[in-house]
Design a protein around this motif. Structure first.
Motif, short mmCIF file in Angstrom:
data_model
loop_
_atom_site.label_atom_id
_atom_site.label_comp_id
_atom_site.label_asym_id
_atom_site.label_seq_id
_atom_site.Cartn_x
_atom_site.Cartn_y
_atom_site.Cartn_z
N HIS A 103 0.81 -1.28 -0.01
CA HIS A 103 0.07 0.16 0.03
C HIS A 103 0.97 1.24 -0.17
O HIS A 103 0.22 2.27 0.30
N HIS A 104 2.28 1.06 -0.31
CA HIS A 104 3.02 2.22 -0.26
C HIS A 104 2.93 2.97 -1.72
O HIS A 104 2.71 1.99 -2.77
N PRO A 118 -1.92 2.57 -2.98
CA PRO A 118 -1.58 3.61 -2.14
C PRO A 118 -2.67 4.25 -1.54
O PRO A 118 -2.32 4.78 -0.20
N THR A 119 -3.83 3.99 -1.67
CA THR A 119 -5.00 4.73 -0.95
C THR A 119 -5.54 3.87 0.24
O THR A 119 -6.20 4.25 1.22
N SER A 122 -3.67 0.20 4.82
CA SER A 122 -2.70 -0.57 5.39
C SER A 122 -2.51 -1.88 4.34
O SER A 122 -3.40 -2.08 3.65
N ASP A 154 -1.18 0.56 11.49
CA ASP A 154 -0.83 1.80 10.38
C ASP A 154 -1.76 2.85 10.20
O ASP A 154 -1.57 3.53 9.41
N SER A 162 -5.50 8.14 6.19
CA SER A 162 -5.59 6.97 5.33
C SER A 162 -6.66 6.20 5.97
O SER A 162 -7.21 5.49 5.10
N ASN A 271 7.38 12.26 1.34
CA ASN A 271 8.07 11.08 1.00
C ASN A 271 9.10 11.34 -0.23
O ASN A 271 10.27 10.52 -0.37
N HIS A 282 5.22 6.79 2.93
CA HIS A 282 4.28 7.47 2.55
C HIS A 282 4.05 8.86 2.42
O HIS A 282 5.16 9.69 2.84
N SER A 286 7.48 8.67 6.53
CA SER A 286 8.45 8.06 5.64
C SER A 286 9.53 7.78 6.72
O SER A 286 9.73 8.04 7.78
#
Length: 313
Positions: A103-104, A118-119, A122, A154, A162, A271, A282, A286
């Motif tokens: 998810h990064h 990425p959204t 976790s 996370d 997030s 990031n 993220h 980061s």
């Protein structure tokens, strides 16, 4: 993508699941939570989890010892690792097939299949979504506990931006399983007395610039004085988060040959800065690495410039 991943899982008798070095709850949760799903759903498969361990999190899971030859015919699934240097146990390279679940923000495309969102709050959230998308899959109570722990870790206990409606929905489904959330929270956030004393040192010695950048330097001597390891300092990153006026903050932790940097933000995007200094992560959380205190000072000045620009906008 869910169908493609499940098809590859079904195709292999041996599956090895990995994640990033210096594991956090999401790394453990996604890795071992996925292994619980596969083992419960396909009991005839051999499923292994490998990687370095964090002593404070071994209550979640302990890793397996796997011989090299096992990798050669295995499907390897790598969870929560954005780039290849951060994958714990580099033997994934000799595997027959590799799947990346993460998810990064994507900075390193690797593997035969990449599922990157990425959204997502976790990687544990993504693993639950994979499970929920196929009724044939089974989730054990232990697996539910692990995925919940990963989501909690996370999202900062559901406080980080997030965290979405989907995150809360999945968490609500997971707590239907009969694991003890109170005990889980106690174990996730327990700290030794020495770590608590170091927290006091941090609150007395941080530097807050007019730009909103806050920084703390934990040298090897300080860590020795307080009898705290570099790894344990990860428990304290949020210590200065709620100080009035802080827009972004830096945790410098001196190790034997490098200075580990944890970068956090309440708005400025950081990031890209982490990427400039041998790291990434993220938008608001980061990590980076520098090799001298002079380089650390440059990173701090660069973050101040980012915060000035953010303030101006």
């Amino acid at each position: 993508m869910h169908d493609r991943i499940l098809e590859r899982i079904k195709a292999y008798d041996t599956i090895i699941i990995q994640r990033h070095v210096r594991p956090d709850p999401d790394a453990y949760g996604s890795q071992v939570g996925l292994s619980e799903i596969i083992k419960a759903s396909f009991p005839d498969k051999q499923v292994w989890v490998v990687g370095d361990e964090d002593p404070s999190l071994t209550f979640l899971a302990e890793m397996d010892t796997v011989s090299d030859y096992v990798f050669e015919e295995a499907l390897v699934i790598i969870c929560d690792a954005a780039n290849q240097p951060r994958i714990s146990d580099q033997r994934y390279k000799i595997a027959k097939e590799i799947i990346k679940i993460d998810h990064h923000p994507e900075v390193d495309r690797y593997g035969d299949i990449q599922w990157v969102v990425p959204t997502a709050s976790s990687t544990s959230e993504m693993i639950y979504e994979l499970y929920a998308s196929h009724p044939e899959l089974e989730l054990t109570t232990r697996g539910a506990m692990l995925l919940y722990a990963g989501i909690v870790g996370d999202t900062g206990r559901f406080l980080f931006p997030s965290t979405s409606e989907k995150t809360f929905h999945y968490a609500g489904e997971l707590i239907k399983y009969p694991f003890d959330r109170t005990v889980l929270y106690e174990k996730l956030y327990a700290s030794r007395q020495d770590v608590a004393r170091l927290q006091g040192y941090i609150l007395q010695n941080f530097t807050l610039h007019e730009t909103g950048v806050c920084a703390i330097r934990l040298t090897k001597d300080i860590l020795t004085t307080y009898r705290v390891t570099s790894l344990e300092t990860s428990q304290l990153v949020g210590t200065i988060a709620n100080i009035e006026g802080v827009k972004a903050w830096l945790f410098f932790v001196e190790e034997e040959e490098q200075i580990r940097v944890r970068v956090r933000s309440k708005g400025p995007v950081i990031n890209g800065l982490a990427g400039k200094y041998n790291g990434g992560g993220h938008v608001f959380a980061s990590g980076a690495t520098v090799y001298s205190w002079d380089e650390a000072a440059r990173l701090e000045r660069d973050l101040q410039e980012i915060c000035r620009h953010f303030e101006a906008n």
